[in-house]
Design an enzyme around this catalytic site. Structure first.
Site, PDB file in Angstrom:
ATOM      1  CE  LYS A 107       5.644   3.973   9.880  1.00  0.00           C
ATOM      2  NZ  LYS A 107       4.883   2.966   9.117  1.00  0.00           N
ATOM      3  CB  CYS A 117      -0.275   5.940   4.090  1.00  0.00           C
ATOM      4  SG  CYS A 117      -0.666   4.996   5.573  1.00  0.00           S
TER       5      CYS A 117
HETATM    6  C1  DHB Z   1       1.630   2.682   6.825  1.00  0.00           C
HETATM    7  C2  DHB Z   1       1.463   1.808   5.775  1.00  0.00           C
HETATM    8  C3  DHB Z   1       1.859   2.185   4.523  1.00  0.00           C
HETATM    9  O1  DHB Z   1       1.730   1.357   3.455  1.00  0.00           O
HETATM   10  C4  DHB Z   1       2.428   3.429   4.339  1.00  0.00           C
HETATM   11  O2  DHB Z   1       2.807   3.786   3.113  1.00  0.00           O
HETATM   12  C5  DHB Z   1       2.608   4.299   5.394  1.00  0.00           C
HETATM   13  C6  DHB Z   1       2.202   3.916   6.644  1.00  0.00           C
HETATM   14  C7  DHB Z   1       1.195   2.307   8.161  1.00  0.00           C
HETATM   15  O3  DHB Z   1       0.143   1.687   8.296  1.00  0.00           O
HETATM   16  O4  DHB Z   1       1.898   2.658   9.120  1.00  0.00           O
END
Ligand code: DHB
Length: 311
Positions: free
Chosen positions: A43, A130
């Site tokens: 993550k 993100c």
């Molecule tokens: C999140 C969403 C994304 O597309 C990403 O690349 C990183 C984090 C999120 O909202 O947690």
């Protein structure tokens, strides 16, 4: 065989999770590591752990998914410790650590400095895409800032890394981002993150389906495949041959993965469909991709990788 080489290592198959799905903690990461996937990614980590946005913040749709998670994660120290331990215990099974930023430019640099100063020497995926940081545009939609950030990081960072990109929709933008990325010794580029800030409306309630941002969220799944394939193809055609491409977006079947490979992807990542099906999706996908190769008479991925036909 589905064996595939990516940054000098040969994996059993090209499949990985897409960051964000099934990779939050040790339990989920270990499940990926022991699944049929060839590799996996953690993550996206921010400097400090975060709870993320209020729920509902991820919803599966008939044709994909919508999310505005808000970067929930256990913090860089957590993933870095996990990565260091795993690299030591399983040196022959490389994986990827995803790193993001909630605060912006300086936090990206600080996070990379922390990894540089650590014992982890494996691959890092720097997430420049993100879409769920309130008040901030995606780094990779600002070509100047992206160049400035990579310049700053390459002043001290000596370990292998690549970048996760958002989708682009204009030929000039493909040229511009490739021109920036080609100025650096990046090992890979991952196309695509979700299509940012879509809106899904529930037809029985006439409301949005996720709570954050008034219902706006990143779109994944079947909706995004043509955009993902275009980005993989366009970047592969423009990048230095030393920069490999990871294909992500709209992989529901072995055929979808095959198409990403035709466009030049070295590895392929599965987000929405992994969320819908769980880690056993990788058994189905590897079997389906193997069946495609057999039907077409290919012995290996290397025989058709990047060899998309044109008219
Ligand atoms: C999140 C969403 C994304 O597309 C990403 O690349 C990183 C984090 C999120 O909202 O947690």
């Amino acid at each position: 065989t589905l064996e595939t080489t990516f940054y000098g290592h040969t994996y059993d198959n090209p499949f990985m999770n897409a960051s964000g799905v099934h990779c939050m903690d040790v339990t989920e990461l270990d499940e990926l590591a022991s699944s049929a996937a060839g590799s996996f990614v953690t993550k996206s980590a921010t400097a400090d752990g975060r709870k993320g946005n209020p729920e509902p913040r991820y919803v599966n749709l008939d044709l994909g998914s919508i999310n505005s998670m808000g970067l929930p994660n256990l913090g860089l120290d957590y993933y870095l410790n996990y990565a260091i331990l795993r690299q030591k215990s399983q040196p022959d099974a490389p994986f990827v650590m995803s790193v993001a930023s909630y605060q912006g430019f300086d936090e990206y640099v600080d996070n990379m400095r922390q990894i540089q100063d650590s014992a982890y020497t494996g691959l890092v995926e720097l997430n420049l895409s993100c879409p769920n940081v309130p008040g901030k545009p995606q780094m990779a939609y600002d070509f100047e800032d992206t160049k400035r950030l990579l310049t700053e990081i390459f002043k001290f960072y000596t370990k292998p890394f690549g970048v996760k990109l958002p989708p682009y929709f204009d030929m000039q933008h493909f040229d511009k981002i490739a021109n920036v990325l080609n100025q650096f010794d990046l090992k890979f580029v991952n196309c695509i993150n979700s299509i940012g800030n879509g809106l899904y409306i529930d037809e029985t309630t006439d409301t949005v389906v996720i709570k954050p941002k008034g219902g706006f969220g990143g779109i994944g799944g079947e909706y995004v495949k043509p955009t993902a394939l275009a980005n993989v193809r366009a970047l592969k055609q423009r990048l230095n041959p030393t920069i490999e491409v990871i294909g992500t977006g709209g992989i529901l079947t072995g055929r979808d993965a095959y198409e990403h490979l035709l466009c030049g992807a070295s590895m392929v990542q599965v987000g929405t469909q992994l969320q819908k099906e769980g880690v056993h999706v990788f058994e189905r996908l590897t079997a389906e991709l193997l069946a495609v190769l057999e039907e077409k008479g290919y012995q290996s991925i290397a025989e058709f990788k990047g060899k998309l036909g044109t008219l």
